[in-house]
Design a protein around this motif. Structure first.
Motif, PDB file in Angstrom:
ATOM      1  N   VAL A 101     -57.939 -38.141 -35.831  1.00  0.00           N
ATOM      2  CA  VAL A 101     -57.071 -38.837 -34.925  1.00  0.00           C
ATOM      3  C   VAL A 101     -56.040 -38.884 -35.753  1.00  0.00           C
ATOM      4  O   VAL A 101     -54.515 -38.941 -35.717  1.00  0.00           O
TER       5      VAL A 101
ATOM      6  N   GLY B 288     -59.541 -43.434 -29.291  1.00  0.00           N
ATOM      7  CA  GLY B 288     -59.318 -42.455 -30.720  1.00  0.00           C
ATOM      8  C   GLY B 288     -60.148 -43.327 -32.282  1.00  0.00           C
ATOM      9  O   GLY B 288     -60.670 -42.867 -33.133  1.00  0.00           O
TER      10      GLY B 288
ATOM     11  N   LEU C  48     -52.917 -41.649 -30.451  1.00  0.00           N
ATOM     12  CA  LEU C  48     -53.782 -41.370 -29.711  1.00  0.00           C
ATOM     13  C   LEU C  48     -53.978 -41.554 -28.589  1.00  0.00           C
ATOM     14  O   LEU C  48     -52.525 -40.829 -27.884  1.00  0.00           O
TER      15      LEU C  48
ATOM     16  N   SER D 229     -67.411 -39.385 -34.729  1.00  0.00           N
ATOM     17  CA  SER D 229     -66.136 -39.119 -34.974  1.00  0.00           C
ATOM     18  C   SER D 229     -65.647 -39.296 -36.515  1.00  0.00           C
ATOM     19  O   SER D 229     -66.165 -40.045 -37.159  1.00  0.00           O
TER      20      SER D 229
END
Ligand SMILES: Cc1cc2nc3c(=O)[nH]c(=O)nc-3n(C[C@H](O)[C@H](O)[C@H](O)COP(=O)(O)OP(=O)(O)OC[C@H]3O[C@@H](n4cnc5c(N)ncnc54)[C@H](O)[C@@H]3O)c2cc1C
Length: 303
Positions: free
Chosen positions: A150, A121, A193, A145
């Motif tokens: 997360v 993650g 995660l 991302s």
């Protein structure tokens, strides 16, 4: 008693370091910036709370600094207290796939540590040289991302010194921003995660890092991307087609590798950087009609 004597009185922890007249060029990735009146590396929550109350009482400006990886500090420096988080404010605790991390913890170390534990993650943060606190404020991201993705919750300190836990929704993560900059300081976050294979996670982390150092400058001092990407486009592309790569003002230069990076190639001043920023904005607008907005935070400027 003046504020500086009063400040000395509240700093009692042996690990907390306090330095007057500290050059901020030593604490930013740009290597630019005048002195802070005082820089304190704070090691405990209690002492940070005392500083929050001190700030409320004495009305002395305070700025929290992570690694200064997204910051341009004025040549005059910062008239006030700069705070960096160390010790218990930079700790990591992992319980199964739930990670509790202090705001002072470095992102590259987080990425490596999670890959070793088989937790996925945060592979993309190996190439982002900031702290968890900076990544939360900026919602740092790369390769599709973002750090906020997360995050389960964020702990912040208020001006009263009290702690407050915010959910991911309350933190309001958006492209390179969050709602977290309204608090005195970010203390840390809980991340959730995903379990995975150590080998697969490590490979992904290393591939993303390699991609980054092949396409972005990593040797010269800089502050990452200077401008936010406009909706559906890339600031680097716009700077490139405007013919600005390699353009230099004073000691500051537009990277020839990636146009969205301004490099400190020869003792650049903050004034050089801001002149170059204005030049880029003017010429990109003239060429494309698009107004570029800066991503890098400024410290110590009048406006
Ligand atoms: C070579 C290079 C590559 C980069 N690549 C990327 C990238 O791929 N993606 C990306 O998003 N960014 C990138 N950056 C920018 C930067 O690394 C990120 O924005 C990072 O999250 C900044 O973290 P920092 O701790 O250094 O924050 P700083 O630059 O120190 O601070 C940024 C802002 O956050 C505030 N802040 C920091 N910590 C706290 C805290 N604990 N509480 C309250 N406020 C706080 C500061 O006051 C400031 O307003 C790059 C930078 C460099 C130099």
């Amino acid at each position: 008693m003046d504020w500086q004597d009063a400040l000395r009185e509240i700093i009692t922890q042996p690990n907390t370091r306090l330095r007057f007249g500290e050059p901020l060029s030593k604490h930013t990735h740009f290597g630019i910036g005048g002195e802070a009146t005082v820089l304190i590396e704070v090691s405990t929550i209690e002492e940070l709370a005392a500083l929050a109350r001190f700030h409320s009482k004495w009305k002395i400006p305070v700025a929290i600094i992570g690694r200064g990886a997204n910051m341009l500090v004025s040549d005059k420096g910062f008239s006030g207290i700069c705070i960096k988080l160390i010790g218990e404010l930079a700790k990591l605790d992992v319980d199964d796939n739930v990670v509790t991390v202090g705001a002072g913890y470095p992102l590259p170390a987080l990425s490596k540590e999670m890959s070793r534990k088989g937790l996925s993650g945060v592979e993309f943060v190996l190439g982002i040289p900031g702290t968890v606190g900076g990544a939360l404020i900026m919602n740092a991201g790369a390769w599709g991302s973002s750090f906020g993705d997360v995050v389960t919750d964020v702990t912040v300190m208020q001006n009263t010194g009290e702690l407050l836990k915010l959910t991911q929704d309350e933190a309001n993560f958006e492209y390179r921003r969050s709602r977290l900059d309204t608090y005195f300081c970010i203390i840390g976050a809980t991340l959730t995660l995903k379990h995975g294979e150590v080998g697969t996670i490590t490979q992904k982390m290393n591939t993303l890092f390699k991609q980054k150092i092949e396409t972005q400058p990593f040797v010269e001092e800089n502050a990452g991307c200077m401008f936010k990407n406009p909706q559906g486009d890339s600031a680097g592309r716009l700077i490139d087609i405007s013919g600005l790569k390699g353009y230099r003002i004073g000691g500051a230069e537009v990277s020839t590798i990636h146009g969205n990076f301004i490099l400190n190639i020869n003792n650049a001043t903050a004034t050089d950087v801001l002149k170059l920023v204005a030049y880029i904005q003017k010429h990109v607008h003239k060429k494309t009609g698009i107004s570029l907005e800066t991503e890098v935070k400024r410290l110590g400027f009048d406006t």
